[in-house]
Motif scaffolding. Structure first.
Motif, mmCIF file in Angstrom:
data_model
loop_
_atom_site.group_PDB
_atom_site.id
_atom_site.type_symbol
_atom_site.label_atom_id
_atom_site.label_comp_id
_atom_site.label_asym_id
_atom_site.label_seq_id
_atom_site.Cartn_x
_atom_site.Cartn_y
_atom_site.Cartn_z
ATOM 1 N N MET A 106 0.804 -1.208 0.000
ATOM 2 C CA MET A 106 0.000 0.000 0.000
ATOM 3 C C MET A 106 0.840 1.262 0.000
ATOM 4 S SD MET A 106 -2.893 -0.878 -0.472
ATOM 5 C CE MET A 106 -4.096 0.391 -0.186
ATOM 6 N N GLY A 107 1.998 1.219 0.659
ATOM 7 C CA GLY A 107 2.819 2.422 0.761
ATOM 8 C C GLY A 107 3.121 3.012 -0.601
ATOM 9 N N THR A 108 3.546 2.145 -1.514
ATOM 10 C CA THR A 108 3.874 2.622 -2.848
ATOM 11 C C THR A 108 2.654 3.186 -3.538
ATOM 12 O OG1 THR A 108 5.305 0.711 -2.850
ATOM 13 C CG2 THR A 108 5.176 1.967 -4.887
ATOM 14 N N VAL A 109 1.520 2.493 -3.361
ATOM 15 C CA VAL A 109 0.304 2.936 -4.032
ATOM 16 C C VAL A 109 -0.063 4.338 -3.569
ATOM 17 C CG1 VAL A 109 -2.149 2.481 -4.313
ATOM 18 C CG2 VAL A 109 -0.514 0.588 -4.356
ATOM 19 N N VAL A 110 -0.019 4.534 -2.246
ATOM 20 C CA VAL A 110 -0.387 5.847 -1.701
ATOM 21 C C VAL A 110 0.580 6.905 -2.210
ATOM 22 C CG1 VAL A 110 -0.526 7.204 0.415
ATOM 23 C CG2 VAL A 110 -1.522 4.914 0.327
ATOM 24 N N LEU A 111 1.873 6.573 -2.175
ATOM 25 C CA LEU A 111 2.883 7.526 -2.628
ATOM 26 C C LEU A 111 2.643 7.896 -4.089
ATOM 27 C CD1 LEU A 111 5.477 8.980 -1.772
ATOM 28 C CD2 LEU A 111 6.751 7.106 -2.814
ATOM 29 N N LEU A 112 2.401 6.846 -4.872
ATOM 30 C CA LEU A 112 2.190 7.061 -6.300
ATOM 31 C C LEU A 112 0.989 7.972 -6.526
ATOM 32 C CD1 LEU A 112 3.853 5.887 -8.562
ATOM 33 C CD2 LEU A 112 2.067 4.201 -8.946
ATOM 34 N N ALA A 113 -0.093 7.683 -5.782
ATOM 35 C CA ALA A 113 -1.308 8.489 -5.938
ATOM 36 C C ALA A 113 -1.019 9.937 -5.574
ATOM 37 C CB ALA A 113 -2.416 7.920 -5.062
ATOM 38 N N ALA A 114 -0.257 10.126 -4.497
ATOM 39 C CA ALA A 114 0.054 11.492 -4.065
ATOM 40 C C ALA A 114 0.878 12.211 -5.126
ATOM 41 C CB ALA A 114 0.807 11.452 -2.735
ATOM 42 N N VAL A 115 1.880 11.497 -5.664
ATOM 43 C CA VAL A 115 2.740 12.119 -6.675
ATOM 44 C C VAL A 115 1.915 12.508 -7.891
ATOM 45 C CG1 VAL A 115 4.587 11.654 -8.319
ATOM 46 C CG2 VAL A 115 4.866 11.024 -5.920
ATOM 47 N N ILE A 116 1.058 11.575 -8.324
ATOM 48 C CA ILE A 116 0.269 11.853 -9.523
ATOM 49 C C ILE A 116 -0.658 13.037 -9.279
ATOM 50 C CG2 ILE A 116 -1.530 10.937 -11.019
ATOM 51 C CD1 ILE A 116 -0.222 8.254 -10.835
ATOM 52 N N THR A 117 -1.264 13.067 -8.090
ATOM 53 C CA THR A 117 -2.170 14.175 -7.801
ATOM 54 C C THR A 117 -1.419 15.497 -7.794
ATOM 55 O OG1 THR A 117 -3.392 12.631 -6.440
ATOM 56 C CG2 THR A 117 -3.967 14.957 -6.232
ATOM 57 N N ALA A 118 -0.245 15.490 -7.184
ATOM 58 C CA ALA A 118 0.534 16.725 -7.140
ATOM 59 C C ALA A 118 0.911 17.167 -8.550
ATOM 60 C CB ALA A 118 1.790 16.517 -6.301
ATOM 61 N N LEU A 119 1.348 16.198 -9.349
ATOM 62 C CA LEU A 119 1.702 16.520 -10.733
ATOM 63 C C LEU A 119 0.493 17.077 -11.468
ATOM 64 C CD1 LEU A 119 3.970 13.603 -11.959
ATOM 65 C CD2 LEU A 119 4.508 16.030 -11.833
ATOM 66 N N SER A 120 -0.639 16.441 -11.229
ATOM 67 C CA SER A 120 -1.857 16.858 -11.902
ATOM 68 C C SER A 120 -2.221 18.285 -11.527
ATOM 69 C CB SER A 120 -2.979 15.893 -11.532
ATOM 70 O OG SER A 120 -4.173 16.304 -12.106
ATOM 71 N N LEU A 121 -2.094 18.564 -10.215
ATOM 72 C CA LEU A 121 -2.405 19.917 -9.744
ATOM 73 C C LEU A 121 -1.469 20.926 -10.408
ATOM 74 C CD1 LEU A 121 -3.947 21.751 -7.784
ATOM 75 C CD2 LEU A 121 -2.167 21.304 -6.097
ATOM 76 N N ALA A 122 -0.189 20.576 -10.437
ATOM 77 C CA ALA A 122 0.774 21.506 -11.025
ATOM 78 C C ALA A 122 0.476 21.721 -12.504
ATOM 79 C CB ALA A 122 2.189 20.954 -10.847
ATOM 80 N N ALA A 123 0.206 20.616 -13.221
ATOM 81 C CA ALA A 123 -0.035 20.739 -14.659
ATOM 82 C C ALA A 123 -1.303 21.544 -14.912
ATOM 83 C CB ALA A 123 -0.154 19.354 -15.282
ATOM 84 N N ALA A 124 -2.344 21.266 -14.123
ATOM 85 C CA ALA A 124 -3.605 21.983 -14.322
ATOM 86 C C ALA A 124 -3.413 23.465 -14.032
ATOM 87 C CB ALA A 124 -4.679 21.384 -13.429
ATOM 88 N N GLY A 125 -2.677 23.740 -12.942
ATOM 89 C CA GLY A 125 -2.457 25.133 -12.582
ATOM 90 C C GLY A 125 -1.677 25.865 -13.657
ATOM 91 N N LEU A 126 -0.612 25.222 -14.134
ATOM 92 C CA LEU A 126 0.209 25.857 -15.164
ATOM 93 C C LEU A 126 -0.603 26.116 -16.421
ATOM 94 C CD1 LEU A 126 3.683 24.114 -15.017
ATOM 95 C CD2 LEU A 126 3.198 26.564 -14.892
ATOM 96 N N SER A 127 -1.370 25.118 -16.827
ATOM 97 C CA SER A 127 -2.058 25.322 -18.104
ATOM 98 C C SER A 127 -3.181 26.340 -17.940
ATOM 99 C CB SER A 127 -2.558 23.999 -18.681
ATOM 100 O OG SER A 127 -3.485 23.441 -17.822
ATOM 101 N N TRP A 128 -3.746 26.446 -16.737
ATOM 102 C CA TRP A 128 -4.723 27.521 -16.530
ATOM 103 C C TRP A 128 -4.040 28.873 -16.614
ATOM 104 C CZ3 TRP A 128 -4.571 31.036 -12.406
ATOM 105 C CH2 TRP A 128 -5.618 31.970 -12.425
#
Lengths: 550, 170
Positions: A106-128
């Motif tokens: 589970m640790g990896t899964v949670v970490l991965l989800a967090a990383v992806i979410t952070a990346l997603s937030l950054a990408a969405a923010g930048l493109s906005w």
């Protein structure tokens, strides 16, 4: 940030909205040849010869508010983060990374989800942050791009349709998405589309009204100023909820639940064995046949129900309204879509009936609009309804050219030969296989295919027909989906006549009317070769007389 | 070529003879590539008895030989008889194809773009293709393999006339 914002609006937004003022950053589509834009061409980036001349719009309509680029609502960042809109393309890259680091619990899964979410937030923010749009008096400019700046300018008189849609998440956040379709010319890609994602509904309505302000009557309201009272509305068509019951007989609605089922099975298959639910196979024994039958019936009922639900989701409270010079189609339960089509651009329509729909006399109507991308979806004027309603609606769109003329008996022989060919060949091979190897399966399959070919061939022939009226023409073909296209005479931009050696022997030919709308061409399959010159001359301008023998 | 069941008349003008040379060259090149594949098949696939492979070792070279003879020795001359073109007062009219034939007719008033393209082989033979595009993805007329100066003149003429009579209703 504000400094960059200023620089952006500086390079992206020409003060007068003329397309030539922008950088040639974008897609000059296919090098325009000498016939095209030479004299008027405003700039290298543009493919629109007739576009955006200042004479087109009343001078002085540009209000001061139109000088500044507009931006989308910051709330859209939230929507895009949640849906991973920008980060979606990163996921395939992350999977090998995860594989290298080891996939241990589970640790990896949670970490991965967090990383992806952070990346997603950054990408969405930048493109906005890097996105802005400006709907000027003569053209619309969209500026975007993280690293590579892209400035796309579309002259307003090339805009063919505006679609305002509200996905569920956007609805919760009080936002809408606006798609702007522009004439694609001969290239026919969706590249000529502007997407303004995440503005308030009021701004969406303003954009739509502004972009489609060029009414045929010429009463273009000044941008920024609301039109004097809403134009009168007339409901042209409306979906009766009972018509949704046709959905199980429509292929496209059946495919969706089937595809979902397939995806579910694939997903279950790929789950690690430890996570897979352990369902013990029941001991069926002699009740097995009964269970199978009950299961099949239940499956069919579920499938039908899913098709109805799917159709309801997409088409809920569909209505088609005539508002001034355009037709507005509204539909959808979760995602509410509004599609606006200019009546002036409509060149005809198609009436299509699938195999199942023909049993219950149902049909759907699609408008053929010049330069509209994804015409199949956007041009829908009646997604599902009784055939009589559909035909009446099509009749309002374009003149009825009258009864279809049947094609000659040679066409029936040809359809039958084509439908039976595979079956007969397989039967012959099967006979050889039975004699040589003792396999009977190919022979049985061949005979079954041959028998099936008879109704298919006859059905295909029955669908064939063409008609010419004083102002329109019609062609019909197809068996799985029978499609009748009714076109205005002026829609025809060319003719293509094909004749294979077999058609030549049978005295037949296939005539395609080339149209700058819909699928690009509609064919009268296997009409009598001798009728071709008369048909083409009657169904288009005098120029088609060139086909006639001299 | 015009039989009783022809759906349309023949366009008036034929292509230059050098188009035949171009078609022969094209066929030779594709036959060379196919020939390499056939030789590779014969060299690297052993004729295992009990499978259809021994039969295929005969059929494949025979098929290749038939293709080569037809494509190099017959088809170019046949094509030269089928390919015709004409620019009338109101329309561009072509016939292309070989066994299956296609007549295409586009009115000059609906022309959107005229392109002249010259492929590598075409340049060797001094030929060019004029492509006439309309708003319809299917309504494209290509006049193949005209002499280069003719192609240039046709394109300029069409562009000028399209400009003069352009009909905005696509």
């Amino acid at each position: 940030m504000s400094g960059l914002g200023g620089a952006r609006s500086g390079d992206g937004a020409p003060a007068d909205g003329a397309p030539g003022a922008t950088r040639p950053a974008d897609d000059a589509p296919v090098a325009a040849g000498p016939a095209d834009d030479a004299p008027v061409a405003a700039g290298p980036a543009d493919d629109a010869p007739v576009a955006a001349g200042p004479a087109d719009d009343a001078p002085g309509t540009a209000g001061p508010a139109d000088g500044a680029a507009r931006r989308t609502s910051p709330r859209v960042v939230l929507a895009h983060t949640i849906t991973f809109r920008q980060a979606r393309q990163l996921v395939p890259a992350l999977i090998p990374v995860a594989a290298v680091t080891g996939f241990d619990g589970m640790g990896t899964v949670v970490l991965l989800a967090a990383v992806i979410t952070a990346l997603s937030l950054a990408a969405a923010g930048l493109s906005w942050w890097r996105f802005s749009y400006l709907d000027g008096p003569t053209s619309t400019v969209v500026t975007r791009g993280l690293l590579t700046r892209s400035v796309r300018t579309v002259p307003n008189d090339r805009i063919r349709g505006v679609e305002v849609e509200t996905p569920l998440l956007h609805c919760l956040l009080g936002l809408v998405r606006v798609r702007v379709d522009a004439a694609a010319g001969a290239v026919g890609t969706d590249a000529e589309e502007l997407l303004v994602d995440g503005v308030t509904p009021a701004e969406g309505d303003r954009l739509r009204a502004h972009l489609l302000a060029r009414r045929p009557d010429g009463a273009a309201p000044a941008p920024g100023v609301p039109a004097p009272g809403p134009p009168p509305e007339e409901v042209v068509a409306r979906l009766d909820t009972r018509w949704l019951l046709y959905a199980p007989l429509v292929g496209s609605y059946l495919v969706v639940p089937l595809a979902a089922l397939g995806a579910l099975f694939r997903f279950l298959d790929e789950l690690p064995r430890a996570l897979r639910p352990d369902i013990p196979g029941p001991d069926l024994g002699e009740v097995r046949a009964l269970v199978l039958v009950v299961g099949a019936v239940a499956g069919l009922v579920l499938l039908a129900a899913a098709a109805v639900v799917g159709a309801a989701l997409v088409n809920w409270r569909f209505r088609l309204v005539r508002r001034g010079g355009s037709l507005v189609a509204e539909r959808g339960l979760v995602t509410r879509r509004q599609t606006e089509l200019e009546i002036d651009r409509i060149r005809g329509g198609t009436l299509s009936e699938g195999l199942g729909m023909r049993w219950v006399r149902a049909a759907r109507v699609t408008a053929l609009v010049t330069g509209l991308g994804q015409a199949g979806r956007r041009g829908q004027l009646l997604p599902l309804g009784p055939r009589t309603e559909a035909a009446a609606l099509l009749g309002r769109l374009v003149d009825d050219p009258g009864e279809l003329r049947r094609h000659p008996p040679a066409a029936r022989r040809r359809r039958l030969a084509r439908a039976l060919g595979t079956g007969l060949a397989l039967t012959a091979l099967g006979a050889v296989a039975l004699a040589a190897l003792g396999w009977w399966v190919p022979l049985a399959a061949g005979i079954a295919l041959t028998l099936l070919g008879v109704p298919i061939g006859l059905g295909r022939y029955a669908a064939l027909g063409h008609a010419v009226g004083p102002r329109s023409l019609a062609v019909r073909s197809g068996w799985l989906v029978r499609e009748q296209a009714v076109l205005e005479r002026r829609a025809v931009v060319g003719w293509q006549v094909r004749q294979s050696p077999f058609q030549r022997r049978a005295g037949l030919a296939t005539v395609t009317a080339c149209v700058g709308a819909g699928s690009g061409g509609y064919a009268a399959v296997d009409m009598a070769a001798g009728e071709v010159p008369d048909f083409t001359a009657a169904a288009s301008g005098p120029w088609a007389g060139a086909l006639a023998p001299r | 070529m015009s039989t009783a069941s022809a759906p349309a008349r023949d366009p008036a003008w034929s292509l230059p003879r050098s188009a035949i040379g171009l078609w022969v060259t094209e066929s030779v090149i594709s036959a060379l590539f196919l020939g390499v594949a056939v030789v590779a098949f014969l060299l690297f696939v052993p004729p295992e008895p009990g499978t259809p492979l021994p039969l295929l070792r005969w059929l494949v070279p025979v098929g290749f030989a038939v293709y080569a003879v037809v494509a190099i020795g017959i088809r170019p001359w046949f094509k030269h008889r089928v390919y015709r073109w004409e620019v009338t007062g109101e329309a561009v009219f072509t016939r292309t194809g070989w066994l299956s034939q296609t007549w295409t007719l586009v009115p000059i008033s609906r022309i959107q773009t005229v392109d002249v393209t010259r492929g590598v082989l075409q340049q060797l033979f001094g030929l060019a293709t004029v492509a006439v595009l309309t708003a319809s993805s299917q309504g494209t007329v290509r006049i193949w393999h005209l002499e280069h100066d003719v192609a240039q003149r046709v394109a300029e003429d069409l562009a000028l006339r399209a400009e003069a009579v352009r009909d905005e209703a696509t």
